[in-house]
Design a protein around this motif. Structure first.
Motif, PDB file in Angstrom:
ATOM      1  N   ILE A 111      -2.358  -8.999 -21.955  1.00  0.00           N
ATOM      2  CA  ILE A 111      -3.127  -9.854 -22.351  1.00  0.00           C
ATOM      3  C   ILE A 111      -4.574  -9.079 -22.765  1.00  0.00           C
ATOM      4  CG2 ILE A 111      -2.382 -11.571 -21.288  1.00  0.00           C
ATOM      5  CD1 ILE A 111      -4.450 -11.492 -19.206  1.00  0.00           C
ATOM      6  N   SER A 112      -4.681  -7.699 -22.455  1.00  0.00           N
ATOM      7  CA  SER A 112      -6.038  -7.095 -22.683  1.00  0.00           C
ATOM      8  C   SER A 112      -5.946  -5.718 -22.983  1.00  0.00           C
ATOM      9  CB  SER A 112      -7.012  -7.368 -21.652  1.00  0.00           C
ATOM     10  OG  SER A 112      -6.710  -6.673 -20.261  1.00  0.00           O
ATOM     11  N   GLU A 113      -6.634  -5.002 -23.605  1.00  0.00           N
ATOM     12  CA  GLU A 113      -6.581  -3.538 -24.022  1.00  0.00           C
ATOM     13  C   GLU A 113      -8.081  -3.388 -24.211  1.00  0.00           C
ATOM     14  OE1 GLU A 113      -4.470  -1.014 -27.211  1.00  0.00           O
ATOM     15  OE2 GLU A 113      -4.288  -3.019 -27.388  1.00  0.00           O
ATOM     16  N   ILE A 114      -8.564  -2.229 -23.378  1.00  0.00           N
ATOM     17  CA  ILE A 114      -9.831  -1.608 -23.385  1.00  0.00           C
ATOM     18  C   ILE A 114      -9.636  -0.155 -23.847  1.00  0.00           C
ATOM     19  CG2 ILE A 114     -10.897  -3.319 -22.139  1.00  0.00           C
ATOM     20  CD1 ILE A 114     -10.578  -0.909 -19.690  1.00  0.00           C
ATOM     21  N   TYR A 115     -10.885   0.423 -24.361  1.00  0.00           N
ATOM     22  CA  TYR A 115     -10.957   1.747 -25.055  1.00  0.00           C
ATOM     23  C   TYR A 115     -10.266   1.657 -26.123  1.00  0.00           C
ATOM     24  CZ  TYR A 115     -14.111   3.083 -21.376  1.00  0.00           C
ATOM     25  OH  TYR A 115     -15.012   3.474 -20.327  1.00  0.00           O
ATOM     26  N   ILE A 116     -10.089   0.978 -27.070  1.00  0.00           N
ATOM     27  CA  ILE A 116      -9.035   0.700 -28.297  1.00  0.00           C
ATOM     28  C   ILE A 116      -9.584   1.783 -29.185  1.00  0.00           C
ATOM     29  CG2 ILE A 116      -8.211  -1.676 -27.978  1.00  0.00           C
ATOM     30  CD1 ILE A 116     -10.030  -2.346 -30.188  1.00  0.00           C
ATOM     31  N   ASP A 117     -10.968   1.957 -29.151  1.00  0.00           N
ATOM     32  CA  ASP A 117     -11.367   3.196 -30.158  1.00  0.00           C
ATOM     33  C   ASP A 117     -10.903   4.586 -29.745  1.00  0.00           C
ATOM     34  OD1 ASP A 117     -13.071   2.520 -27.953  1.00  0.00           O
ATOM     35  OD2 ASP A 117     -14.639   3.309 -29.116  1.00  0.00           O
ATOM     36  N   VAL A 143      -2.017 -11.934 -10.486  1.00  0.00           N
ATOM     37  CA  VAL A 143      -2.007 -12.488 -11.957  1.00  0.00           C
ATOM     38  C   VAL A 143      -0.831 -11.609 -12.530  1.00  0.00           C
ATOM     39  CG1 VAL A 143      -3.488 -12.031 -14.119  1.00  0.00           C
ATOM     40  CG2 VAL A 143      -4.786 -12.263 -11.903  1.00  0.00           C
ATOM     41  N   ALA A 144      -0.020 -12.555 -13.319  1.00  0.00           N
ATOM     42  CA  ALA A 144       1.159 -12.275 -13.862  1.00  0.00           C
ATOM     43  C   ALA A 144       0.868 -12.046 -15.335  1.00  0.00           C
ATOM     44  CB  ALA A 144       2.236 -13.345 -13.755  1.00  0.00           C
ATOM     45  N   ALA A 145       0.188 -10.924 -15.619  1.00  0.00           N
ATOM     46  CA  ALA A 145      -0.099 -10.412 -17.030  1.00  0.00           C
ATOM     47  C   ALA A 145      -0.708  -9.053 -16.675  1.00  0.00           C
ATOM     48  CB  ALA A 145      -1.122 -11.512 -17.530  1.00  0.00           C
ATOM     49  N   VAL A 146      -0.828  -8.364 -17.845  1.00  0.00           N
ATOM     50  CA  VAL A 146      -1.129  -6.677 -17.868  1.00  0.00           C
ATOM     51  C   VAL A 146      -2.184  -6.569 -18.686  1.00  0.00           C
ATOM     52  CG1 VAL A 146      -0.025  -4.451 -18.399  1.00  0.00           C
ATOM     53  CG2 VAL A 146       1.378  -6.047 -17.431  1.00  0.00           C
ATOM     54  N   GLY A 147      -3.192  -5.741 -18.175  1.00  0.00           N
ATOM     55  CA  GLY A 147      -4.076  -5.199 -18.918  1.00  0.00           C
ATOM     56  C   GLY A 147      -4.090  -3.675 -19.281  1.00  0.00           C
ATOM     57  N   ALA A 148      -4.297  -2.941 -20.482  1.00  0.00           N
ATOM     58  CA  ALA A 148      -4.157  -1.735 -20.710  1.00  0.00           C
ATOM     59  C   ALA A 148      -5.454  -1.054 -20.988  1.00  0.00           C
ATOM     60  CB  ALA A 148      -3.356  -1.492 -21.995  1.00  0.00           C
ATOM     61  N   CYS A 149      -5.538   0.349 -20.439  1.00  0.00           N
ATOM     62  CA  CYS A 149      -6.620   1.054 -20.696  1.00  0.00           C
ATOM     63  C   CYS A 149      -6.391   2.567 -21.509  1.00  0.00           C
ATOM     64  CB  CYS A 149      -7.244   1.326 -19.415  1.00  0.00           C
ATOM     65  SG  CYS A 149      -8.911   2.576 -19.410  1.00  0.00           S
ATOM     66  N   HIS A 150      -7.037   2.880 -22.249  1.00  0.00           N
ATOM     67  CA  HIS A 150      -7.010   3.888 -23.033  1.00  0.00           C
ATOM     68  C   HIS A 150      -8.161   5.086 -22.675  1.00  0.00           C
ATOM     69  CE1 HIS A 150      -3.664   2.328 -25.462  1.00  0.00           C
ATOM     70  NE2 HIS A 150      -4.299   1.445 -25.362  1.00  0.00           N
ATOM     71  N   CYS A 151      -8.809   4.805 -21.898  1.00  0.00           N
ATOM     72  CA  CYS A 151     -10.046   5.846 -21.497  1.00  0.00           C
ATOM     73  C   CYS A 151      -9.287   7.110 -21.030  1.00  0.00           C
ATOM     74  CB  CYS A 151     -10.814   5.611 -20.525  1.00  0.00           C
ATOM     75  SG  CYS A 151     -10.287   5.653 -18.787  1.00  0.00           S
ATOM     76  N   ALA A 152     -10.351   8.280 -21.127  1.00  0.00           N
ATOM     77  CA  ALA A 152      -9.830   9.410 -21.007  1.00  0.00           C
ATOM     78  C   ALA A 152      -9.036   9.785 -19.651  1.00  0.00           C
ATOM     79  CB  ALA A 152     -10.729  10.649 -21.425  1.00  0.00           C
ATOM     80  N   MET A 153      -9.851   9.288 -18.587  1.00  0.00           N
ATOM     81  CA  MET A 153      -9.330   9.476 -17.184  1.00  0.00           C
ATOM     82  C   MET A 153      -8.100   8.748 -16.998  1.00  0.00           C
ATOM     83  SD  MET A 153     -11.234   8.709 -13.774  1.00  0.00           S
ATOM     84  CE  MET A 153     -12.599   9.341 -14.171  1.00  0.00           C
ATOM     85  N   CYS A 154      -7.880   7.538 -17.678  1.00  0.00           N
ATOM     86  CA  CYS A 154      -6.400   6.869 -17.295  1.00  0.00           C
ATOM     87  C   CYS A 154      -5.513   7.815 -18.321  1.00  0.00           C
ATOM     88  CB  CYS A 154      -6.488   5.427 -18.016  1.00  0.00           C
ATOM     89  SG  CYS A 154      -7.418   4.412 -16.764  1.00  0.00           S
ATOM     90  N   ARG A 155      -5.569   8.036 -19.341  1.00  0.00           N
ATOM     91  CA  ARG A 155      -4.885   8.762 -19.967  1.00  0.00           C
ATOM     92  C   ARG A 155      -4.313  10.220 -19.516  1.00  0.00           C
ATOM     93  NH1 ARG A 155      -8.389   8.307 -24.336  1.00  0.00           N
ATOM     94  NH2 ARG A 155      -8.410  10.640 -24.467  1.00  0.00           N
ATOM     95  N   ARG A 156      -5.251  10.708 -18.676  1.00  0.00           N
ATOM     96  CA  ARG A 156      -4.855  12.023 -18.057  1.00  0.00           C
ATOM     97  C   ARG A 156      -4.072  11.650 -16.882  1.00  0.00           C
ATOM     98  NH1 ARG A 156     -10.368  13.489 -18.847  1.00  0.00           N
ATOM     99  NH2 ARG A 156     -10.285  15.050 -20.695  1.00  0.00           N
ATOM    100  N   TRP A 157      -4.625  10.703 -16.014  1.00  0.00           N
ATOM    101  CA  TRP A 157      -3.648  10.279 -15.072  1.00  0.00           C
ATOM    102  C   TRP A 157      -2.110   9.673 -15.294  1.00  0.00           C
ATOM    103  CZ3 TRP A 157      -3.300   5.132 -12.164  1.00  0.00           C
ATOM    104  CH2 TRP A 157      -2.574   5.238 -11.077  1.00  0.00           C
ATOM    105  N   ALA A 158      -2.063   8.857 -16.334  1.00  0.00           N
ATOM    106  CA  ALA A 158      -0.661   8.226 -16.618  1.00  0.00           C
ATOM    107  C   ALA A 158       0.089   9.052 -17.838  1.00  0.00           C
ATOM    108  CB  ALA A 158      -1.217   6.943 -17.184  1.00  0.00           C
ATOM    109  N   GLY A 159      -0.667   9.925 -18.182  1.00  0.00           N
ATOM    110  CA  GLY A 159       0.244  10.669 -19.420  1.00  0.00           C
ATOM    111  C   GLY A 159       0.123  10.004 -20.652  1.00  0.00           C
ATOM    112  N   THR A 160      -0.311   8.650 -20.965  1.00  0.00           N
ATOM    113  CA  THR A 160      -0.312   7.888 -21.829  1.00  0.00           C
ATOM    114  C   THR A 160      -1.128   6.747 -21.408  1.00  0.00           C
ATOM    115  OG1 THR A 160       1.198   6.607 -23.709  1.00  0.00           O
ATOM    116  CG2 THR A 160       1.794   6.697 -21.061  1.00  0.00           C
ATOM    117  N   VAL A 161      -1.105   5.739 -21.939  1.00  0.00           N
ATOM    118  CA  VAL A 161      -1.952   4.527 -21.791  1.00  0.00           C
ATOM    119  C   VAL A 161      -1.683   4.147 -20.294  1.00  0.00           C
ATOM    120  CG1 VAL A 161      -0.073   2.966 -22.564  1.00  0.00           C
ATOM    121  CG2 VAL A 161      -2.387   2.015 -22.360  1.00  0.00           C
ATOM    122  N   PHE A 162      -2.606   3.725 -19.393  1.00  0.00           N
ATOM    123  CA  PHE A 162      -2.340   3.114 -18.204  1.00  0.00           C
ATOM    124  C   PHE A 162      -2.464   1.664 -18.280  1.00  0.00           C
ATOM    125  CE2 PHE A 162      -4.036   1.033 -14.506  1.00  0.00           C
ATOM    126  CZ  PHE A 162      -3.157   1.294 -13.317  1.00  0.00           C
TER     127      PHE A 162
END
Length: 153
Positions: A115-121, A32-51
């Motif tokens: 194209i998508s972003e989760i845990y936006i809150d 899929v030539a498109a990106v999704g982003a995640c802001h959950c706590a686990m992804c933030r810890r792993w990536a250091g920011t948004v995954f």
């Protein structure tokens, strides 16, 4: 949040690598030539920011080099290069799940739209993403994903 991925589905070859080059990843098949982003706590810890990630079907993926895999939950793993620490992928470990590759490891992915972003809150002030894309709060995402046990505050 239902997204029609049809306009983003591709077949072909993409080559990626970690920072030091000791791990290479080849996608030769469906992705899929498109990106999704995640802001959950686990992804933030792993990536250091948004995954952020883009999906590729496993039957077209070839990985070369030593990879470290961390089972981050009962249903998923996160992989990285043990030499340079580059994040490589997130993957649901249930049968036949796609790889969700870190787009920065693939030169061609710089043209992929968000194209998508989760845990936006849960978005920290420093990681707000702009643009017109589908979004979901923690409650929205976890209601559709009963296998997710929840995000800590």
């Amino acid at each position: 949040m239902s997204i029609d991925l049809t306009p983003y589905r591709r077949e072909g070859r993409l080559d990626g690598r970690c920072l030091c080059g000791s791990v290479t990843m080849t996608i030769d098949g469906a992705y899929v030539a498109a990106v999704g982003a995640c802001h959950c706590a686990m992804c933030r810890r792993w990536a250091g920011t948004v995954f952020a990630g883009f999906n590729a079907r496993p039957e077209g993926v070839t990985i070369s080099g030593e990879v470290a895999v961390y089972p981050s939950s009962d249903f998923a793993e996160r992989a990285f290069c043990p030499r340079c620490g580059s994040h490589l992928w997130f993957r649901d470990t249930r049968d036949g799940a796609d790889y969700e590759f870190a787009p920065g490891a693939f030169a061609e992915a710089k043209a992929f739209p968000l194209i998508s972003e989760i845990y936006i809150d849960r978005v920290p002030a420093y990681a707000r993403l702009a643009g017109d894309h589908a979004t979901a709060t923690r409650a929205d995402y976890e209601a559709r994903s009963p296998f997710v046990e929840g995000d800590d505050p």
